[in-house]
Design an enzyme around this catalytic site. Sequence first.
Site, PDB file in Angstrom:
ATOM      1  NE  ARG A   1      -3.961   2.083   2.075  1.00  0.00           N
ATOM      2  CZ  ARG A   1      -4.377   2.884   3.051  1.00  0.00           C
ATOM      3  NH1 ARG A   1      -3.901   2.756   4.271  1.00  0.00           N
ATOM      4  NH2 ARG A   1      -5.278   3.803   2.806  1.00  0.00           N
TER       5      ARG A   1
ATOM      6  CG  HIS B   1      -0.994   5.561  -0.110  1.00  0.00           C
ATOM      7  ND1 HIS B   1      -1.486   6.150   1.031  1.00  0.00           N
ATOM      8  CD2 HIS B   1      -1.955   4.698  -0.509  1.00  0.00           C
ATOM      9  CE1 HIS B   1      -2.700   5.672   1.294  1.00  0.00           C
ATOM     10  NE2 HIS B   1      -2.994   4.786   0.398  1.00  0.00           N
ATOM     11  CG  ASP B   2       6.392   6.868  -3.300  1.00  0.00           C
ATOM     12  OD1 ASP B   2       6.339   8.108  -3.121  1.00  0.00           O
ATOM     13  OD2 ASP B   2       7.405   6.283  -3.713  1.00  0.00           O
TER      14      ASP B   2
ATOM     15  CG  ASP C   1       8.325  11.441  -5.330  1.00  0.00           C
ATOM     16  OD1 ASP C   1       7.542  10.773  -4.615  1.00  0.00           O
ATOM     17  OD2 ASP C   1       8.257  12.677  -5.430  1.00  0.00           O
TER      18      ASP C   1
ATOM     19  CB  SER D   1       6.735  12.176  -1.872  1.00  0.00           C
ATOM     20  OG  SER D   1       5.738  11.406  -2.513  1.00  0.00           O
TER      21      SER D   1
ATOM     22  CG  ASN E   1      -2.333   8.924   8.214  1.00  0.00           C
ATOM     23  OD1 ASN E   1      -3.452   8.637   8.628  1.00  0.00           O
ATOM     24  ND2 ASN E   1      -1.449   9.586   8.931  1.00  0.00           N
TER      25      ASN E   1
ATOM     26  N   PRO F   1      -7.288   7.954  -4.858  1.00  0.00           N
ATOM     27  CG  PRO F   1      -7.263   5.815  -5.802  1.00  0.00           C
ATOM     28  CD  PRO F   1      -6.371   6.970  -5.433  1.00  0.00           C
TER      29      PRO F   1
ATOM     30  CG  HIS G   1      -7.912  -3.524  -2.020  1.00  0.00           C
ATOM     31  ND1 HIS G   1      -8.914  -2.658  -2.361  1.00  0.00           N
ATOM     32  CD2 HIS G   1      -6.855  -2.744  -1.652  1.00  0.00           C
ATOM     33  CE1 HIS G   1      -8.494  -1.406  -2.210  1.00  0.00           C
ATOM     34  NE2 HIS G   1      -7.252  -1.431  -1.788  1.00  0.00           N
ATOM     35  CB  THR G   2      -5.420 -10.393  -2.550  1.00  0.00           C
ATOM     36  OG1 THR G   2      -5.353 -11.713  -2.011  1.00  0.00           O
ATOM     37  CG2 THR G   2      -3.994  -9.964  -2.900  1.00  0.00           C
TER      38      THR G   2
ATOM     39  CG  ASP H   1      -8.798 -11.680   0.256  1.00  0.00           C
ATOM     40  OD1 ASP H   1      -8.236 -12.201   1.245  1.00  0.00           O
ATOM     41  OD2 ASP H   1      -8.456 -11.934  -0.902  1.00  0.00           O
TER      42      ASP H   1
ATOM     43  CG  ASP I   1      -5.792 -15.690  -2.347  1.00  0.00           C
ATOM     44  OD1 ASP I   1      -6.321 -14.557  -2.387  1.00  0.00           O
ATOM     45  OD2 ASP I   1      -6.016 -16.502  -1.434  1.00  0.00           O
TER      46      ASP I   1
END
Length: 317
Positions: free
Chosen positions: A60, A64-65, A72, A74, A92, A159, A189-190, A242, A249
């Site tokens: 994750r 986000h980076d 970079d 950040s 966060n 998003p 999101h697994t 999940d 998976d």
Amino acid sequence: MAFVAALCLSSVLVFSISSGADALSLNYYEKTCPDVDSIVTNAVNHAMMKDKTVPAALLRMHFHDCFIRACDASVLLNSKGNNKAEKDGPPNMSLHAFYVIDNAKKEVEASCPGVVSCADILALAARDAVVLSGGPTWDVPKGRKDGRTSRASETTRLPSPSFNIAQLQQSFSQRGLSLDDLVALSGGHTLGFSHCSSFQSRIRNFNATHDIDPSMHPSFAASLRSICPKSNRAKNAGTTMDPSSTTFDNTYFKSILQKRGLFSSDQSLLSTPKTKDLVTKFASSKANFNKAFVSSMIKMSSITGGQEVRKDCRVVN
Ligand code: HEM
Ligand SMILES: *[C@@H]1O[C@H](CO)[C@@H](O)[C@H](O)[C@H]1NC(C)=O
Ligand SMILES: *[C@@H]1O[C@H](CO)[C@@H](O)[C@H](O)[C@H]1NC(C)=O
């Protein structure tokens, strides 16, 4: 000119998709730090043996980076003076395990000082997180530079879990990523955990006519309601992304087909024929998902835009 104007109107974001000057390569550190891959893998492996939440956190963190201002690093910078950094911005929650990158960087610096960017270390660590969780492996193109800016206010570029398919498509296309990439990468999101606040609006007082989001299976909604208290007092309450949340998976896609996607953004992948076909394809074939995930990860992690090789991943040089 018209094109530029249209871009600026539709979005304040203009991203540089890797090209020319910042082109990445597989053998970037061949002469200067040949063991960088295995040094990072060892650091991730070591941390993961003690803490099973590390792989999800690293995957994750890399997402986000890349989505806030190119890949970079950040996301790794600390707040300083009156500048509040990304990691101290609102979305966060569950960003953690920064120490894993610090440890990897320390080991890398011991072998090859001042050579390897924190952005590359994070991209490698995200790959290792997937592999060590039972997912596919791939060679990570390297040569990213670290940025010098990190602003909490820019986390609004991420998003939102409440996004519908049109909003998701726009967010991804602004970064040169397609609907295919959206579906494959959502498969991240697994792994991991979500707090109730990220899906609360779907399970109570959804809208004037529906208490529960009708795109969610009623029994899934009932189980989420029992986990998430009505008042937001239990801030740490939540659930796994999940049912097999430490194994990489294709269960995530099977859940979506059963109306058991956790976020609106997950469930909305069924709302266009093209994305629904991809969800169905990935639910029925782990191999197809793995292949698509690898190719989309390489695309996402090739959004470059930094300037330096940081000495300490938490502060600019
Ligand atoms: C498509 C748009 C996306 C949205 C709206 C979204 C949103 C979220 C939200 C709201 C959470 C839970 C935060 C919390 O409540 O603690 C989360 C967790 C997570 N996301 Fe996403 N995400 C998206 C895409 C991605 C992508 C592309 C990846 C990686 C390829 C990813 C990997 C993860 C992981 C691994 C977690 C679990 C983190 C942990 O357990 O520490 N997400 N995401
Ligand atoms: C998230 O942001 C809050 C302030 O908005 C801050 O107090 C907290 O330490 C941050 N969490 C992490 C993991 O950095
Ligand atoms: C509530 O949401 C459902 C499903 O999205 C929709 O069909 C319905 O029209 C909505 N009701 C209102 C009052 O917006």
